[in-house]
Design an enzyme around this catalytic site. Structure first.
Site, short mmCIF file in Angstrom:
data_model
loop_
_atom_site.label_atom_id
_atom_site.label_comp_id
_atom_site.label_asym_id
_atom_site.label_seq_id
_atom_site.Cartn_x
_atom_site.Cartn_y
_atom_site.Cartn_z
N ARG A 52 20.02 -2.40 4.13
CA ARG A 52 20.92 -2.18 3.00
C ARG A 52 20.32 -1.14 2.05
NH1 ARG A 52 17.96 -3.23 -0.56
NH2 ARG A 52 19.46 -2.67 -2.16
N GLY A 53 21.13 -0.80 1.01
CA GLY A 53 20.73 0.29 0.13
C GLY A 53 21.33 1.56 0.72
N ALA A 54 22.06 2.30 -0.11
CA ALA A 54 22.87 3.40 0.43
C ALA A 54 22.08 4.38 1.32
CB ALA A 54 23.57 4.12 -0.72
N ARG A 96 30.56 -1.04 6.16
CA ARG A 96 30.48 -1.12 4.69
C ARG A 96 31.16 0.14 4.12
NH1 ARG A 96 25.31 -3.11 1.65
NH2 ARG A 96 26.93 -4.03 0.37
N GLN A 201 19.53 -9.23 -4.81
CA GLN A 201 18.63 -8.16 -4.38
C GLN A 201 17.52 -7.91 -5.39
OE1 GLN A 201 21.96 -8.08 -4.27
NE2 GLN A 201 22.73 -6.88 -2.58
N ASP A 242 25.72 4.08 -5.07
CA ASP A 242 26.27 4.03 -3.71
C ASP A 242 27.27 5.15 -3.45
OD1 ASP A 242 25.34 1.10 -4.26
OD2 ASP A 242 25.49 1.35 -2.10
N ASN A 252 27.98 1.45 -8.06
CA ASN A 252 26.69 0.83 -7.72
C ASN A 252 26.93 -0.69 -7.70
OD1 ASN A 252 23.85 1.07 -7.10
ND2 ASN A 252 23.44 0.18 -9.09
N LYS A 253 25.89 -1.42 -7.38
CA LYS A 253 25.98 -2.87 -7.23
C LYS A 253 26.75 -3.53 -8.36
CE LYS A 253 25.07 -4.86 -4.54
NZ LYS A 253 26.12 -5.26 -3.55
#
Ligand code: MRU
Length: 368
Positions: A52-54, A96, A201, A242, A252-253
Site C-alpha cells: 500500500r501507499g501510492a 484500487r 496505518q 494519492d 489522501n487518506k
C-alpha cells in the site's frame, strides 16, 4: 549514510519470476514476506493493503506486470501480447481506484513495450522499465526529503496522517522523508502520528517506522489532532498524497482534509509531499478524483476482539478524502516546492520534467 531500515520491501525474487512483498498488514507484530505469482494474488495484495501507499503500489504493479508478461506464450505475436498485457493491467488497476500511481506505472510499462518492435526484446525492456520505476522513486523521495527539510527547523513538532514513509514508497518516503533525512543529519523532531482510523496505518506503520529509526514519535487518536495543535506542539503538518489534481486539490487518506482544516484554524502550515507520478493533470480538480469505498466491516469489526456495532448498522467507509487546494501551504515534489496558484506551479513542474531536467537539491551537511 542511509539508515539501515530504509531498505526495499518490494522486489523481484532471485529468478525474476515472482514479486516479493513485505506484508504490511502484519506490521508491527510480524515480519512476513509474500511471494506473488498470479494476477489474482497481485490484485488481492493491493486490494487488501498488504502492499500500500501510492508510490509503492505503482512500483509493485510494474513488477507484477513484468512477471505476468513472462507467463504469456513467448511465440505470441506483438499485437496479441500487448492485448493480453493490457487486460492484465486493467485488472490490476481495478484493485484500487484512487492512487494514480497504480495506473501511471502500468501505463508506463505498456507504453514502453508498445514502442518496442522486436518480440525478442520485450521481456528485457519490461524488466528494465520496472527497475527504472523503482529506482526513480528512490531518487524522487530523496529529493522530496531534501526540499521538505528546508521547510522545518531543528526541534519542530510535526503532525502526520496515515503513512507516507519508506513502507509506502522506497527508502525515504515522502511526508516522512524530511524527518529521516534531518535525523541522519543530527536534527531532532517531535512527530505526532494520527492513528488513522479505520485501518490504523499511522499506529501500525508510521509510529513503527519512526521509532525504529530513533525519531521521537507520539501516537494520537485522530480526534486528538486539535488539542496538540492548540497546545502549540505542532509547527507543520506533513502528509502524503494519492492523487493531486491540476488545481492542487489533493486526495489522501480519509481524515487528511480535517487535519488541513484544523491547521488552517490554528495557523499551522500544511504541506503535501509527493512525487510527480502522483500528480494527475487530467483531473482538473478534486471533483474528478475517484474515491475508493471500502468494506463496512473495516469500521464495525476489524481490529476489535468483538464487533463494535450491530451487523445491520450501515457504514460509510471512504478510503480517501480531498483536501481543498486553498488549505495547502505548499506541494513538495522532487522538482521543488509548488505554491499557489497550483494550476501554474504544478504545470511548471511538468514542463521541467518533460524537458528532461534533473531534479534535487545539493546535500546540506550543516545542521539547521
Ligand atoms: O490506503 P493506503 O494506506 O494505501 O493510503 C495511503 C495514503 O493515503 C498515503 O498517504 C499516500 O498513499 C501517500 S504514500 C507516500
Amino acid at each position: 549514510m542511509t539508515h539501515p531500515y530504509l531498505s526495499d520491501h518490494v522486489h523481484l525474487n532471485d529468478e525474476g519470476t515472482a514479486v516479493v512483498i513485505l506484508d504490511q498488514t502484519q506490521i508491527p507484530n510480524r515480519t512476513v514476506y509474500l511471494t506473488l505469482e498470479t494476477a489474482q494474488q497481485m490484485f488481492d495484495a493491493i486490494h487488501q493493503l498488504q502492499v500500500r501507499g501510492a508510490p509503492c503500489i505503482g512500483i509493485c504493479a510494474a513488477y507484477d506486470l513484468y512477471v505476468l508478461a513472462q507467463q504469456i506464450d513467448p511465440q505470441t505475436a506483438a499485437p496479441d501480447f500487448l492485448s493480453q498485457l493490457n487486460q492484465q493491467a486493467d485488472y490490476l488497476a481495478s484493485s484500487r481506484p484512487t492512487a494514480v500511481n497504480l495506473r501511471w506505472a502500468l501505463d508506463r510499462m505498456l507504453e514502453t513495450v508498445a514502442r518496442c518492435a522486436g518480440q525478442a526484446d520485450r521481456l528485457a525492456i519490461l524488466h528494465q522499465e520496472c527497475i527504472a520505476i523503482h529506482e526513480e522513486d528512490i531518487a524522487m523521495c530523496r529529493s522530496i526529503a531534501e526540499y521538505g527539510l528546508s521547510l522545518i527547523k531543528n526541534g519542530d513538532g510535526i503532525l502526520t496522517h496515515c503513512n507516507a514513509g519508506p513502507l509506502a514508497t522506497s527508502r525515504y518516503g515522502t511526508a516522512l522523508g524530511p524527518l529521516f533525512l534531518g535525523h541522519e543529519r543530527g536534527m531532532d523532531f517531535h512527530v505526532f502520528a494520527d492513528e488513522t482510523r479505520p485501518l490504523l496505518q499511522g499506529a501500525r506503520l508510521t509510529s513503527y517506522e519512526l521509532s525504529r529509526a530513533g525519531i521521537d514519535v507520539t501516537l494520537i487518536c485522530d480526534n486528538m489532532a486539535s488539542i496538540v495543535m492548540k497546545n502549540g506542539w505542532v509547527q507543520a503538518c506533513f502528509v502524503g498524497c494519492d492523487r493531486v489534481a491540476a488545481n492542487g486539490d489533493t486526495a489522501n487518506k480519509i481524515g487528511t482534509s480535517g487535519v488541513a482544516i484544523l491547521a488552517k484554524h490554528y495557523g499551522i502550515p500544511f504541506y503535501v509531499l509527493g512525487p510527480t507520478s502522483t500528480i494527475d493533470l487530467h483531473c482538473a480538480s478534486g471533483a474528478d478524483i475517484p474515491i475508493e469505498l471500502r468494506d463496512p466491516g473495516e469500521i464495525r469489526e476489524k481490529f476489535y476482539t468483538e464487533p463494535m456495532a450491530l451487523p445491520e448498522i450501515s457504514c460509510y467507509n471512504p478510503a480517501f478524502d480531498v483536501t481543498d487546494h486553498t488549505l495547502i501551504s505548499g506541494i513538495v515534489t522532487e522538482y521543488g516546492i509548488c505554491r499557489a496558484p497550483y494550476t501554474q506551479s504544478l504545470r511548471a513542474v511538468f514542463e521541467k520534467k518533460y524537458a528532461g531536467l534533473s531534479y534535487g537539491m545539493p546535500e546540506k551537511e550543516d545542521e539547521k
